[in-house]
Scaffold this motif. Structure first.
Motif, PDB file in Angstrom:
ATOM      1  N   ARG A  89      36.708  51.592  51.487  1.00  0.00           N
ATOM      2  CA  ARG A  89      35.417  51.081  51.039  1.00  0.00           C
ATOM      3  C   ARG A  89      35.518  49.574  50.916  1.00  0.00           C
ATOM      4  O   ARG A  89      36.539  49.060  50.421  1.00  0.00           O
ATOM      5  CB  ARG A  89      35.087  51.726  49.693  1.00  0.00           C
ATOM      6  N   LEU A  90      34.502  48.867  51.370  1.00  0.00           N
ATOM      7  CA  LEU A  90      34.389  47.430  51.159  1.00  0.00           C
ATOM      8  C   LEU A  90      33.422  47.211  50.004  1.00  0.00           C
ATOM      9  O   LEU A  90      32.353  47.823  49.972  1.00  0.00           O
ATOM     10  CB  LEU A  90      33.814  46.727  52.391  1.00  0.00           C
ATOM     11  N   ARG A  91      33.805  46.341  49.084  1.00  0.00           N
ATOM     12  CA  ARG A  91      32.892  45.988  47.998  1.00  0.00           C
ATOM     13  C   ARG A  91      33.068  44.508  47.683  1.00  0.00           C
ATOM     14  O   ARG A  91      34.147  43.944  47.876  1.00  0.00           O
ATOM     15  CB  ARG A  91      33.137  46.845  46.765  1.00  0.00           C
ATOM     16  N   PRO A  92      31.993  43.871  47.200  1.00  0.00           N
ATOM     17  CA  PRO A  92      32.121  42.458  46.827  1.00  0.00           C
ATOM     18  C   PRO A  92      33.187  42.273  45.753  1.00  0.00           C
ATOM     19  O   PRO A  92      33.329  43.101  44.851  1.00  0.00           O
ATOM     20  CB  PRO A  92      30.737  42.104  46.281  1.00  0.00           C
ATOM     21  N   ALA A  93      33.931  41.199  45.864  1.00  0.00           N
ATOM     22  CA  ALA A  93      34.973  40.907  44.878  1.00  0.00           C
ATOM     23  C   ALA A  93      34.353  40.473  43.559  1.00  0.00           C
ATOM     24  O   ALA A  93      33.332  39.795  43.518  1.00  0.00           O
ATOM     25  CB  ALA A  93      35.889  39.808  45.409  1.00  0.00           C
ATOM     26  N   ALA A  94      34.986  40.892  42.480  1.00  0.00           N
ATOM     27  CA  ALA A  94      34.616  40.481  41.129  1.00  0.00           C
ATOM     28  C   ALA A  94      35.718  39.573  40.586  1.00  0.00           C
ATOM     29  O   ALA A  94      36.837  39.552  41.107  1.00  0.00           O
ATOM     30  CB  ALA A  94      34.462  41.720  40.240  1.00  0.00           C
ATOM     31  N   GLU A  95      35.429  38.847  39.544  1.00  0.00           N
ATOM     32  CA  GLU A  95      36.411  37.908  38.987  1.00  0.00           C
ATOM     33  C   GLU A  95      37.747  38.590  38.689  1.00  0.00           C
ATOM     34  O   GLU A  95      38.804  38.015  38.935  1.00  0.00           O
ATOM     35  CB  GLU A  95      35.867  37.238  37.724  1.00  0.00           C
ATOM     36  N   ALA A  96      37.724  39.824  38.220  1.00  0.00           N
ATOM     37  CA  ALA A  96      38.965  40.546  37.919  1.00  0.00           C
ATOM     38  C   ALA A  96      39.808  40.791  39.162  1.00  0.00           C
ATOM     39  O   ALA A  96      41.005  41.061  39.058  1.00  0.00           O
ATOM     40  CB  ALA A  96      38.650  41.876  37.230  1.00  0.00           C
ATOM     41  N   ASP A  97      39.205  40.679  40.345  1.00  0.00           N
ATOM     42  CA  ASP A  97      39.932  40.896  41.598  1.00  0.00           C
ATOM     43  C   ASP A  97      40.662  39.646  42.077  1.00  0.00           C
ATOM     44  O   ASP A  97      41.522  39.737  42.957  1.00  0.00           O
ATOM     45  CB  ASP A  97      38.966  41.329  42.712  1.00  0.00           C
ATOM     46  N   PHE A  98      40.311  38.489  41.512  1.00  0.00           N
ATOM     47  CA  PHE A  98      40.837  37.250  42.081  1.00  0.00           C
ATOM     48  C   PHE A  98      42.360  37.177  42.065  1.00  0.00           C
ATOM     49  O   PHE A  98      42.984  36.929  43.099  1.00  0.00           O
ATOM     50  CB  PHE A  98      40.243  36.006  41.396  1.00  0.00           C
ATOM     51  N   GLU A  99      42.980  37.374  40.927  1.00  0.00           N
ATOM     52  CA  GLU A  99      44.453  37.256  40.847  1.00  0.00           C
ATOM     53  C   GLU A  99      45.146  38.287  41.742  1.00  0.00           C
ATOM     54  O   GLU A  99      46.097  37.942  42.448  1.00  0.00           O
ATOM     55  CB  GLU A  99      44.932  37.329  39.403  1.00  0.00           C
ATOM     56  N   PRO A 100      44.713  39.564  41.754  1.00  0.00           N
ATOM     57  CA  PRO A 100      45.340  40.513  42.683  1.00  0.00           C
ATOM     58  C   PRO A 100      45.149  40.121  44.156  1.00  0.00           C
ATOM     59  O   PRO A 100      46.066  40.297  44.967  1.00  0.00           O
ATOM     60  CB  PRO A 100      44.653  41.839  42.371  1.00  0.00           C
ATOM     61  N   MET A 101      43.978  39.575  44.510  1.00  0.00           N
ATOM     62  CA  MET A 101      43.767  39.130  45.899  1.00  0.00           C
ATOM     63  C   MET A 101      44.652  37.939  46.227  1.00  0.00           C
ATOM     64  O   MET A 101      45.211  37.858  47.323  1.00  0.00           O
ATOM     65  CB  MET A 101      42.295  38.775  46.138  1.00  0.00           C
ATOM     66  N   LEU A 102      44.777  37.020  45.293  1.00  0.00           N
ATOM     67  CA  LEU A 102      45.656  35.866  45.501  1.00  0.00           C
ATOM     68  C   LEU A 102      47.096  36.336  45.698  1.00  0.00           C
ATOM     69  O   LEU A 102      47.778  35.892  46.626  1.00  0.00           O
ATOM     70  CB  LEU A 102      45.560  34.909  44.312  1.00  0.00           C
ATOM     71  N   ALA A 103      47.568  37.239  44.849  1.00  0.00           N
ATOM     72  CA  ALA A 103      48.934  37.757  44.979  1.00  0.00           C
ATOM     73  C   ALA A 103      49.126  38.450  46.338  1.00  0.00           C
ATOM     74  O   ALA A 103      50.162  38.289  46.985  1.00  0.00           O
ATOM     75  CB  ALA A 103      49.248  38.718  43.833  1.00  0.00           C
ATOM     76  N   LEU A 104      48.122  39.203  46.767  1.00  0.00           N
ATOM     77  CA  LEU A 104      48.188  39.851  48.082  1.00  0.00           C
ATOM     78  C   LEU A 104      48.300  38.812  49.186  1.00  0.00           C
ATOM     79  O   LEU A 104      49.121  38.934  50.096  1.00  0.00           O
ATOM     80  CB  LEU A 104      46.955  40.740  48.294  1.00  0.00           C
TER      81      LEU A 104
END
Length: 146
Positions: free
Chosen positions: A7-22
């Motif tokens: 599933r694709l969903r818009p990123a939320a602020e809580a997703d930022f650090e996990p996306m950065l780490a990825l």
């Protein structure tokens, strides 16, 4: 081959650090090879895309397994930061994500910049993209509208 259900969903602020780490897990070795790894620069680049509202989370079974930026430019849909967890790479998931993006933007051209030291260029070429330009550290690839 792993299941391609996602599933694709818009990123939320809580997703930022996990996306950065990825992004760091995926890109660090490639950036280090060319002397371009800088954690502050990586954070700033991801934050810029996040603030622009173009980043999406790729989820499977409620867990983040990747992210992708989708930006509507005048001449093409620009894809940014398609990062998949290393264990999901090579499974066909990236191609499935692109097919979903492609299907949601019928008749549009697509563009992406790919780091020269990354194996991602071959991936995008298999999806019909061709090199149309070069920058100091990146290849510029386009895919014509269908």
């Amino acid at each position: 081959m792993a299941s391609q259900a996602f599933r694709l969903r818009p990123a939320a602020e809580a997703d930022f650090e996990p996306m950065l780490a990825l992004s760091i897990r995926v890109m660090r070795a490639h950036l280090e090879r060319i002397g371009r790894y800088d954690p502050d620069r990586r954070r700033a680049r991801m934050r810029k895309q996040f603030e622009a509202g173009i980043l999406n989370v790729i989820e499977r079974d409620g867990a983040m397994i990747g992210c992708v930026g989708i930006e509507q430019a005048s001449d093409a849909i620009e894809i940014h930061s398609l990062f998949l967890e290393p264990e999901a790479q090579g499974s066909g998931l990236g191609a499935a994500v692109f097919r979903a993006i492609h299907a949601s933007h019928p008749g549009r051209a697509f563009a992406i910049e790919v780091l020269k030291e990354s194996p991602a260029r071959r991936f995008w070429e298999r999806l019909g993209f061709v090199v149309t330009g070069e920058q100091p550290f990146d290849w510029v690839l386009h895919r014509a509208p269908d």
